[in-house]
Design an enzyme around this catalytic site. Structure first.
Site, PDB file in Angstrom:
ATOM      1  N   LYS A   1      -2.283   6.422   1.518  1.00 10.72           N
ATOM      2  CA  LYS A   1      -1.668   7.028   2.664  1.00 10.72           C
ATOM      3  C   LYS A   1      -0.193   8.758   2.664  1.00 10.72           C
ATOM      4  O   LYS A   1       0.244   8.234   2.856  1.00 10.72           O
ATOM      5  CB  LYS A   1      -1.286   5.768   3.306  1.00 10.72           C
ATOM      6  CG  LYS A   1      -1.454   6.648   4.565  1.00 10.72           C
ATOM      7  CD  LYS A   1      -1.171   4.825   5.696  1.00 10.72           C
ATOM      8  CE  LYS A   1      -1.257   4.772   7.107  1.00 10.72           C
ATOM      9  NZ  LYS A   1      -2.335   5.200   7.738  1.00 10.72           N
TER      10      LYS A   1
ATOM     11  N   ARG B   1       0.462  -0.648  -0.022  1.00  7.55           N
ATOM     12  CA  ARG B   1      -0.270   0.211   0.121  1.00  7.55           C
ATOM     13  C   ARG B   1       0.961   0.969   0.101  1.00  7.55           C
ATOM     14  O   ARG B   1       0.287   2.075  -0.643  1.00  7.55           O
ATOM     15  CB  ARG B   1      -1.064  -0.070   1.365  1.00  7.55           C
ATOM     16  CG  ARG B   1      -1.827   1.102   0.822  1.00  7.55           C
ATOM     17  CD  ARG B   1      -2.716   1.479   2.870  1.00  7.55           C
ATOM     18  NE  ARG B   1      -2.077   1.606   3.534  1.00  7.55           N
ATOM     19  CZ  ARG B   1      -2.960   1.118   5.293  1.00  7.55           C
ATOM     20  NH1 ARG B   1      -4.267   1.180   5.073  1.00  7.55           N
ATOM     21  NH2 ARG B   1      -1.836   1.189   5.638  1.00  7.55           N
TER      22      ARG B   1
ATOM     23  N   GLU C   1     -15.345   6.870   7.904  1.00  2.94           N
ATOM     24  CA  GLU C   1     -14.341   6.179   9.010  1.00  2.94           C
ATOM     25  C   GLU C   1     -13.855   7.571   9.482  1.00  2.94           C
ATOM     26  O   GLU C   1     -14.600   7.767   9.888  1.00  2.94           O
ATOM     27  CB  GLU C   1     -13.109   6.255   7.712  1.00  2.94           C
ATOM     28  CG  GLU C   1     -12.359   7.421   6.975  1.00  2.94           C
ATOM     29  CD  GLU C   1     -11.478   6.936   6.565  1.00  2.94           C
ATOM     30  OE1 GLU C   1     -10.340   6.490   6.558  1.00  2.94           O
ATOM     31  OE2 GLU C   1     -10.831   8.346   5.713  1.00  2.94           O
TER      32      GLU C   1
END
Length: 348
Positions: A197, A103, A230
């Protein structure tokens, strides 16, 4: 979800400034004087929270906390042009390092940052750093930056990208008590940036601060269509009254590695008859607040029960049995899961 870092809580030094005209800035005459000053500050810390750091700028692993620094002209520092990820160190094993690293590199590609090393070298650096730290329980954080070079907006002046990593000595334990949350009023990031991210976490920070100011543990984001998104840096999951595990779709949010692992493990509870189904779906606020159980899911938790939302109880307002059953599944996986999930650290 980490609540605080020890260096934030500890006052390493206090500088009292009265009238500005009376304040004189000290000029360090040499690097040795500066280093002595930094060592003096760290000497007051009872336990070193960061046992080891790696910097591609320095070209190696650093054990001296006074030297764990970044160049001020690094574009991650002054432009936010960087990505990061993490992994857990538990009982001398790195948990889910490879999926986090994958990721990490996807985020770097989306941020148009090229790694200074191939994936295999990045992985080797992280394992060697973990070994050098002698840390048996904590977190491993790592960053890819456009690198140092200048203070312009474009990274064209950066000669090479930079890779940094640090081991944080921290107590990782299973959570069994429930927490309170609120609905965040801070706008969430657009899908392009929420699914990557990156280090631009100001909305996340403000959302977390908003929750703490209102006496809650954290907050919940709701997207522009009214669906649950989230938490500030964790995923959220629900058990409805039909005993289905529901997780918000990943279209507009970060696809958490831990929640994806939960999706792989939870069918065991379906086979045992405890859960009826496991699925990702769009969840309205009404459906979410009407759930029987609710939880945060994230690397450092791995599951944290939520019992109150906007001052209203979730279910009966107590930690749910299925929440703890899911927590046990993840915790067992972290402690004794397959070799594909747990990498032994060859401590030196």
């Amino acid at each position: 979800m980490e609540k605080s870092s020890s260096s934030c809580d500890q006052k390493l030094d206090t500088l009292e400034v009265g009238n500005g005209s009376d304040f004189k800035v000290h000029i360090f005459s040499s690097s040795s004087e500066l280093l002595e000053n930094l060592h003096k500050k760290w000497s007051s810390v009872k336990k070193q929270p960061y046992p080891a750091m790696y910097s591609s700028v320095f070209g190696g692993i650093i054990l001296d906390p006074a030297m764990m620094v970044l160049p001020i002209d690094d574009h991650m520092v002054h432009r936010g042009h960087g990505v990061f990820d993490t992994a857990i160190i538990l009982d001398g094993y790195l948990y889910e390092l490879d999926v986090h690293l994958e990721r990490f590199l996807r985020s770097a590609s989306e941020a148009k940052i090229s790694s200074p090393f191939p994936r295999s070298v990045l992985r080797s650096i992280l394992v060697q750093l973990s070994a050098a730290s002698q840390c048996k329980k904590g977190t491993l954080r790592y960053w890819l930056s456009a690198g140092p070079g200048d203070f312009l907006l474009s990274p064209a002046g950066c000669t090479t990208s930079a890779f940094y990593a640090v081991v944080i000595d921290d107590d990782i334990s299973q959570h069994k008590d429930g927490v309170k949350v609120i609905t965040s009023t801070v706008p969430m990031k657009s899908p392009q940036f929420a699914t990557m991210k990156n280090v631009n976490y100001l909305p996340n920070v403000l959302s977390q601060m908003e929750a703490e100011e209102k006496g809650s543990f954290a907050s919940i984001w709701v997207d522009d269509e009214g669906y649950i998104a989230e938490g500030p840096n964790v995923n959220v999951a629900f058990i409805n009254h039909d005993k289905e595990l529901l997780i918000p779709s990943f279209d507009k949010i970060l696809s958490g590695c831990t929640v994806k692992r939960l999706l792989a493990l939870a069918p065991k509870l379906v086979e045992q008859g405890h859960l009826k189904a496991v699925r990702t779906t769009n969840i309205t606020v009404e459906e979410a607040k009407g759930a029987a159980e609710m939880m945060f899911v994230g690397s450092t938790l791995p599951i944290l029960p939520i019992i109150t939302w906007d001052e209203q109880p979730i279910g009966d307002g107590k930690v749910g049995e299925l929440t703890m059953a899911l927590s046990d599944l993840l915790w067992d996986d972290m402690l004794a899961g397959p070799e594909t999930q747990r990498l032994p650290v060859p401590h030196v």
